[in-house]
Design an enzyme around this catalytic site. Structure first.
Site: not given
Ligand code: LLP
Length: 462
Positions: A231, A269, A312, A314, A355, A359, A386-387
């Site tokens: 990602s 990603g 995909e 996101g 985040r 991260y 509280c952190e």
């Molecule tokens: N497809 C699959 C199989 C995935 O596991 C993910 C994200 C996506 C698509 C979407 O990825 P994007 O385009 O949003 O990067 N919580 C982390 C990101 C974890 C993403 C997990 N999988 C963050 O806040 O950076």
């Protein structure tokens, strides 16, 4: 052939070209920040803070950009689709917007799948992921006849075959393979190297075995191969290197096993900019075209017809469309070796945006409710938890006259903010308001303290 899409850089509300605010963000003559034609002061008054705000027009535009990019880049091949990765942020309204804009929906849990189905998205426009799907999730996906189940392991392949056999149906399967390409912003969000939980390794032979087992099974149809390498990836080469590995596996399987593998999904990603100091990521079309060029070269070299390709995204759709609004509370300054740092506490924190703590992610912030009446000072925006790691923005210059009651807006929080929110310290999770053309409405209601107490077996009786 294809025309280049405009890069979706939006102006800073103050007029500079930072590209990190939603497209409709502007400063009103009063100095207030407005999104979707609605002032942030009005949002805070009507909906309270902390508050997630999503710019509907902006999010739709970003979705449309992916749809058009995939259509254009793959027009001379077997076509391209975009699945919106619901894990970034999903609710009924968002699922509907994405579907309106021609996207499919990628889900990875029963509730995500039910959310999409509940607003009328047909199963054939939905995908299901997960490395440990429950029986209920697999059954629901089969009953809804989803576009594909992305199968993550040999054990799961056997489970899907058994459940499909029980129901007298055939599961449309994509196999998630790992290419060895390790990419992304943080170790926890890089997913295609060998030493992690996801997928079927190409190097170990597990991916090839899964192809053979899928072909041999009576209730599985091999739709395609899937790869998600991580990602927040800026490098197009990371995607094309992984793409070549998946295409090579497909070519070998097609030649040696005589099968057709009609689709490939290259996952999500694609990076966004969180602050003006971040590198500018490739435009959506450039990511799509890099993948298309790789697929085109493979088809030319192997003579095997190109697959239908999907992606995909996101974060790249949801993150820049959302901001979080907070109200300033207590303020203090601490002496550092090289000056002072002001700590500005707001009414949310790591429960609405994990985040930075998880991260080390960087964000920025702006004074949203008025024009600053003083120069900026070095500020750390922190939450109310509280952190000491409860940081919202590590380092930002904010007006020296900032005081309790002022509103602060943090941009690029539309992805993995609400979707990763928690009730730490028993804070209710904030709701999400959609703004558009001067109108604001809840698309996800906030939790209340009574909602939290209601779950408590003893406290709820009080
Ligand atoms: N497809 C699959 C199989 C995935 O596991 C993910 C994200 C996506 C698509 C979407 O990825 P994007 O385009 O949003 O990067 N919580 C982390 C990101 C974890 C993403 C997990 N999988 C963050 O806040 O950076």
């Amino acid at each position: 052939m294809s025309t280049r899409l405009e890069n979706l850089a939006a102006p800073e509300p103050d007029g500079s070209a930072a590209g990190i605010w939603p497209t409709t963000a502007q400063r009103l003559p009063s100095g207030e920040l407005a999104i979707g034609g609605v002032s942030t002061a009005r949002l805070a008054r009507e909906f309270g803070t902390p508050l997630y705000v999503v710019d509907e027009e902006d999010m739709r535009r970003r979705a449309r950009a992916w749809k058009e990019a995939m259509d254009q880049a793959f027009a001379d091949l077997a076509g391209g689709n975009a699945f919106y990765a619901g894990k970034a942020f999903l609710c009924g309204a968002v699922a509907r917007w994405m579907a309106d804009e021609g996207l499919f929906i990628d889900t990875c849990s029963e509730a995500e799948l039910r959310t999409a189905l509940a607003v009328g998205i047909p199963g054939e426009r939905i995908g299901l992921h997960g490395n440990n799907k429950s029986r209920a999730e697999i059954e629901l996906a089969l009953d809804a006849a989803v576009a594909h189940l992305v199968v993550d392991s040999l054990a799961e392949l056997a489970q899907v075959e058994a459940i499909a056999a029980e129901r007298g149906t055939t599961a449309k399967v994509m196999l998630r393979v790992t290419t060895g390409v390790h990419a992304g912003g943080h170790e926890y969000i890089a997913t295609a190297h060998e030493d992690q939980k996801f997928g079927l390794s190409i190097a170990s032979g597990a991916a090839r075995r899964a192809i053979e087992e899928t072909l041999a099974a009576d209730h599985l149809r091999l739709i395609g191969l899937h790869s998600h390498i991580g990602s927040q990836i800026l490098s197009r080469e990371a995607f094309t290197t992984a793409a070549r590995a998946v295409l090579a596996l497909r070519a070998t399987a097609v030649r040696e096993l005589g099968c057709a593998i009609p689709e490939i999904d290259f996952g999500g990603g694609y990076a966004v900019r969180y602050t003006v100091l971040d590198d500018v990521p490739p435009a959506v079309f450039d990511y799509a075209e890099a993948l298309a060029a790789t697929v085109r070269a493979d088809a030319a070299a192997t003579g095997i017809p190109a697959p239908l390709v999907s992606v995909e995204p996101g974060r790249s759709i949801a993150a820049p469309a959302g901001i979080t609004l907070y109200t300033v509370g207590t303020i203090k300054s601490v002496a550092l070796e090289n000056g002072t740092r002001r700590y500005v506490s707001v009414d949310g924190g790591m429960s609405d945006n994990i985040r930075p703590a998880l991260y080390g992610a960087d964000y920025t912030a702006t004074l949203a409710s008025r024009v600053p009446a003083a120069d900026g000072v070095r500020t750390r925006v922190v939450g109310k938890h509280c952190e000491s790691g409860d940081i919202v923005v590590h380092d930002v210059s904010l007006s020296a006259d900032l005081g309790p009651g002022d509103l602060v807006a943090v941009p690029v929080t539309g992805a993995y903010g609400r979707s990763m929110a928690s009730n730490y310290n028993l804070l209710p999770r904030p709701g999400v308001v959609a703004v558009r053309d001067g109108e604001a409405r809840w698309v996800l209601r906030p939790e209340s303290i009574s909602d939290l107490l209601e779950l408590d077996v003893e406290a709820s009786g009080a």
